[in-house]
Design an enzyme around this catalytic site. Structure first.
Site, PDB file in Angstrom:
ATOM      1  N   GLU A   1     -11.552  -1.650  -1.373  1.00  0.00           N
ATOM      2  CA  GLU A   1     -12.818  -2.139  -0.827  1.00  0.00           C
ATOM      3  C   GLU A   1     -13.876  -1.038  -0.857  1.00  0.00           C
ATOM      4  OE1 GLU A   1     -11.895  -3.845   3.028  1.00  0.00           O
ATOM      5  OE2 GLU A   1     -11.208  -5.710   2.116  1.00  0.00           O
TER       6      GLU A   1
ATOM      7  N   GLU B   1      -6.600 -10.388  -1.061  1.00  0.00           N
ATOM      8  CA  GLU B   1      -6.258 -10.410   0.365  1.00  0.00           C
ATOM      9  C   GLU B   1      -6.715 -11.741   0.934  1.00  0.00           C
ATOM     10  OE1 GLU B   1      -7.766  -7.197   2.732  1.00  0.00           O
ATOM     11  OE2 GLU B   1      -6.646  -5.662   1.648  1.00  0.00           O
TER      12      GLU B   1
ATOM     13  N   TYR C   1       0.835  -1.191   0.000  1.00  0.00           N
ATOM     14  CA  TYR C   1       0.000   0.000   0.000  1.00  0.00           C
ATOM     15  C   TYR C   1       0.878   1.253   0.000  1.00  0.00           C
ATOM     16  CZ  TYR C   1      -4.494  -2.094   1.640  1.00  0.00           C
ATOM     17  OH  TYR C   1      -5.670  -2.764   1.775  1.00  0.00           O
TER      18      TYR C   1
ATOM     19  N   GLU D   1      -5.610  -0.713   8.445  1.00  0.00           N
ATOM     20  CA  GLU D   1      -5.387  -0.509   9.878  1.00  0.00           C
ATOM     21  C   GLU D   1      -4.362   0.610  10.097  1.00  0.00           C
ATOM     22  OE1 GLU D   1      -7.450  -3.365   8.929  1.00  0.00           O
ATOM     23  OE2 GLU D   1      -5.485  -4.298   8.926  1.00  0.00           O
TER      24      GLU D   1
END
Ligand SMILES: *[C@@H]1O[C@H](CO)[C@@H](O)[C@H](O)[C@H]1NC(C)=O
Ligand SMILES: *[C@@H]1O[C@H](CO)[C@@H](O)[C@H](O)[C@H]1NC(C)=O
Ligand SMILES: *[C@@H]1O[C@H](CO)[C@@H](O)[C@H](O)[C@H]1NC(C)=O
Ligand SMILES: *[C@@H]1O[C@H](CO)[C@@H](O)[C@H](O)[C@H]1NC(C)=O
Ligand SMILES: *[C@@H]1O[C@H](CO)[C@@H](O)[C@H](O)[C@H]1NC(C)=O
Ligand SMILES: *[C@@H]1O[C@H](CO)[C@@H](O)[C@H](O)[C@H]1NC(C)=O
Ligand SMILES: *[C@@H]1O[C@H](CO)[C@@H](O)[C@H](O)[C@H]1NC(C)=O
Length: 657
Positions: free
Chosen positions: A194, A274, A89, A135
């Site tokens: 997502e 994922e 990411y 997260e």
């Protein structure tokens, strides 16, 4: 969705009509494909790399969670597990901490990371955002976006889009030379993340991103989306022109999960972007563990179908400094992002690593050569700390520009301070001889407040958990409220997560007013050697609740001589300490909170330690240290403990002995 995929099907259908003979098509392809190419083939339901069918087995590593010093080691271990690719990411807020201030240096040197991946023989699947979840604080979005209070993040909101366009205009041109067809490792680029789980369902937003990515990256590169493996998630997550992939956990029904992807992509490669090797943790909840056998079994099923897979995470790493995110109802994630992944937080080879490598070895030849060994850890032992002074005593140093005055409280964003701590000060408007209620009626303490009156600690307010305490003190004395940002919500509709006192506090029924608000540059002060200017701390004043005022402690760790290969990695634990933040040589290691758990030790990578001089340690203890009753020390050990079973429900402030 079928609706969107329908028109995408046309070209390959036409191709089949034009080239009914497969052989002819192959000749045609061989002559026209450039030397390096990567694309989707809707006929073979596969990717095609350099003209040949290609299936990838990939693993996630976030460069922002691993020190640059260890990038090569971790990448090599991933390569030796048999992976073809890594997935990473790009956290926007990590690279643009303030508007128009970009940072791609040191641990943030993404291009160097890509080069290392290429040098290691790994392809890269880049998840470029702008939103990443992960997260990570605010899902990677910079908090300064909230300066427009009503901004609708992850939508066509014009201010949001303008900021995204500016950022992508910086990031994507840097990425273009690293695309596979341009000689680099990047085979695919993910757009958003997502999105089908987000309430906005704004196709125009996805279309704007698609246009932007094509503008900077060209027409060739495979752009894709990732969503939960269900019609529901793909409904708002998939878009024509972006290849729809899914994510799902081990132990479920692989056929059903891929059928969901087929709902959006009737043909083309199957991809789980994922595949969870473990799971995340939250402070106050049990450490997540997923057995290696469960993952190995489902991985085998995925690979047996010829599907592509990314193992999320292959190595989780660490939420250094203040980078952790949070979920709602407000639950921040701890400093460790170990994730129970095949490589531990510290890059150690685990049983899971070998179990998954064995499965991968059933489908492809594993690379020859030695797997880099687990790096040694060293127990340096106990280090005595000394009290330096409280936050209030050090205010001049921590807040050189002084306070901002405001009738009502301001948020972190209004102060243009996005992380860490802010001190809110007002004076008691009346005598509180009897215990008097200080409360946040609208649950507006984001996220945790350490309250003292005239230096005497009174207690802690905490978002969603503790909205009222009793205080005592004389009229006119200082009421000091140190507010900690414990990490912004990274998932769902609550990303607009303002920090600080985001609503008024009341004393009895009266709104407190006339605030002096001190932005605190604690990291700056620690780096400018808070240690060398010892304050004369006032004698500490305890109270029946056993809280102490937030206080700095310092100490020195000397690396012993005469032992080869020191310094080595280590873990620091906090016996008798409660909650706070720790820096070593100015490097912000993260938050510790043994009183809540499950994480008891923090990972200390060797690259922040020096052996030539003593290493300077700074601890900010927010609630209660062991120093007045037990040994005032922390301890460096050679084993992590991130799985203490501490539950929030069992939590109580430690008693004052
Ligand atoms: C990346 O690696 C490949 C070999 O796998 C090599 O051909 C290419 O030149 C490398 N690219 C860069 C930018 O180093
Ligand atoms: C898995 O899902 C498929 C497709 O929905 C279904 O046909 C099959 O029975 C399921 N298998 C199990 C073991 O539930
Ligand atoms: C608070 O109490 C003191 C006596 O302890 C008194 O002198 C003072 O006037 C009181 N102040 C207010 C605002 O009531
Ligand atoms: C605050 O004090 C009042 C009156 O003494 C008492 O009834 C109440 O339980 C106290 N609340 C807390 C949270 O300590
Ligand atoms: C505090 O209350 C005042 C008066 O009701 C109101 O104008 C102000 O917006 C409130 N401030 C915050 C931060 O909630
Ligand atoms: C630790 O701090 C001292 C000053 O107090 C400084 O001279 C020394 O260089 C620092 N050590 C390291 C390793 O940065
Ligand atoms: C924590 O992990 C260690 C090492 O893997 C293990 O021995 C121990 O049983 C675990 N403890 C709990 C409470 O899960």
């Amino acid at each position: 969705m079928g609706r969107l995929a329908e028109s995408r099907r046309l070209p390959s259908v036409m191709l089949r009509l034009l080239f009914p003979l497969a052989g002819l098509a192959a000749v045609f392809r061989a002559e026209t494909i450039p030397q390096r190419s990567f694309e989707i083939d809707y006929n073979c339901d596969c990717f095609v790399k350099d003209g040949r069918p290609f299936r990838y087995i990939s693993g996630s590593i976030h460069y922002s969670r691993v020190p640059r010093y260890y990038w090569k080691d971790r990448l090599l271990k991933m390569k030796m597990a048999g992976l073809d690719a890594i997935q990473t990411y790009v956290p926007w807020n990590y690279h643009e901490p303030q508007v128009d201030m970009y940072d791609f240096s040191g641990d943030k040197d993404l291009e160097y990371f890509l080069q290392l991946a290429n040098d290691t023989g790994l392809l890269v699947i880049l998840r470029a955002g702008p939103y990443i979840c992960a997260e990570w604080d605010m899902g990677g979005l910079p908090a300064w976006l909230l300066e427009k209070k009503s901004i609708v993040l992850r939508s066509s909101d014009s201010d949001y889009l303008a900021a995204v366009e500016k950022w992508m205009g910086v990031l994507l041109p840097k990425m273009r030379p690293h695309l596979y067809q341009n000689g680099g490792p990047i085979i695919m680029v993910q757009v958003e993340n997502e999105y089908g789980s987000y309430f906005a369902c704004d196709y125009d937003y996805l279309r704007s991103l698609l246009k932007l990515f094509r503008q900077y990256l060209g027409d060739e590169v495979v752009l894709f989306t990732t969503d939960g493996a269900s019609r529901f998630h793909l409904k708002c997550g998939a878009l024509q022109g972006l290849y729809a992939t899914v994510d799902f956990a081990p132990g479920g029904n692989v056929t059903a999960a891929f059928l969901a992807q087929r709902g959006s992509e009737p043909t083309g490669p199957l991809v789980n972007s994922e595949f969870y090797t473990g799971w995340l943790d939250h402070w106050g909840h049990r450490h997540s563990v997923v057995p290696a056998q469960t993952i190995a079994k489902t991985l085998n099923e995925i690979l047996a179908r010829g599907a592509n897979v990314n193992l999320y995470m292959f190595i989780g790493g660490t939420n250094f400094a203040y980078w952790n995110g949070a979920n709602m109802p407000y639950m921040p994630q701890p400093t460790s992002y170990d994730y129970d992944a095949p490589l531990s937080e510290a890059g150690d080879l685990t049983e899971k690593y070998f179990a998954l490598r064995e499965v991968i070895g059933m489908y492809k030849q594993l690379p020859e050569g030695l797997i880099p060994p687990t790096t040694p850890k060293f127990a340096y032992g106990k280090v005595c700390l000394q009290k330096v002074g409280t936050v209030v005593e050090a205010l001049d140093r921590l807040s050189p520009a002084g306070p901002v005055k405001s009738t009502y409280p301001l948020t972190f964003v209004q102060l243009k301070q996005y992380f860490g701590f802010v001190l809110y000060r007002t004076t008691l408007p009346k005598n509180c001889t009897e215990p008097t209620q200080l409360s946040s009626p609208l649950n507006g303490v984001h996220d945790r407040a350490y309250v003292s009156v005239d230096g005497v600690p009174q207690g802690v307010l905490e978002r969603d958990k503790s909205l009222m305490i009793n205080i005592t003190g004389k009229a006119g004395t200082n009421l000091d409220i140190l507010v900690e940002n414990m990490g912004r919500v990274n998932f769902g509709r609550y990303n607009n997560d303002f920090k600080g006192l985001v609503s008024n506090l009341t004393l009895d029924q009266d709104i407190l007013v006339e605030w002096e608000i001190y932005p605190l540059d604690i990291d700056g002060a620690v780096n400018h050697d808070i240690n060398s200017h010892l304050y004369r701390p006032k004698r500490s004043v305890g109270n029946p609740l056993s809280y102490e005022a937030p206080t700095f402690y310092t100490g020195r760790l000397s690396i012993p001589g005469g032992i080869p290969d020191l310094p080595q990695d280590t873990y620091v634990k906090f016996p008798g300490w409660t909650k706070g933040q720790i820096w070593i040589n100015g490097f912000n290691l993260g938050r510790y909170w043994p009183a809540r758990g499950p994480q008891l030790t923090l990972y200390v990578p060797r690259n922040i330690l020096v052996s030539s001089l003593p290493n300077n340690i700074t601890v900010l203890e927010l609630e209660h240290s062991p120093c007045s009753t037990q040994a005032c020390e922390i301890e460096f050990v050679d084993k992590p403990n991130i799985n203490a079973t501490t539950q929030y429900e069992n939590y109580a402030p430690p008693p004052l002995c």
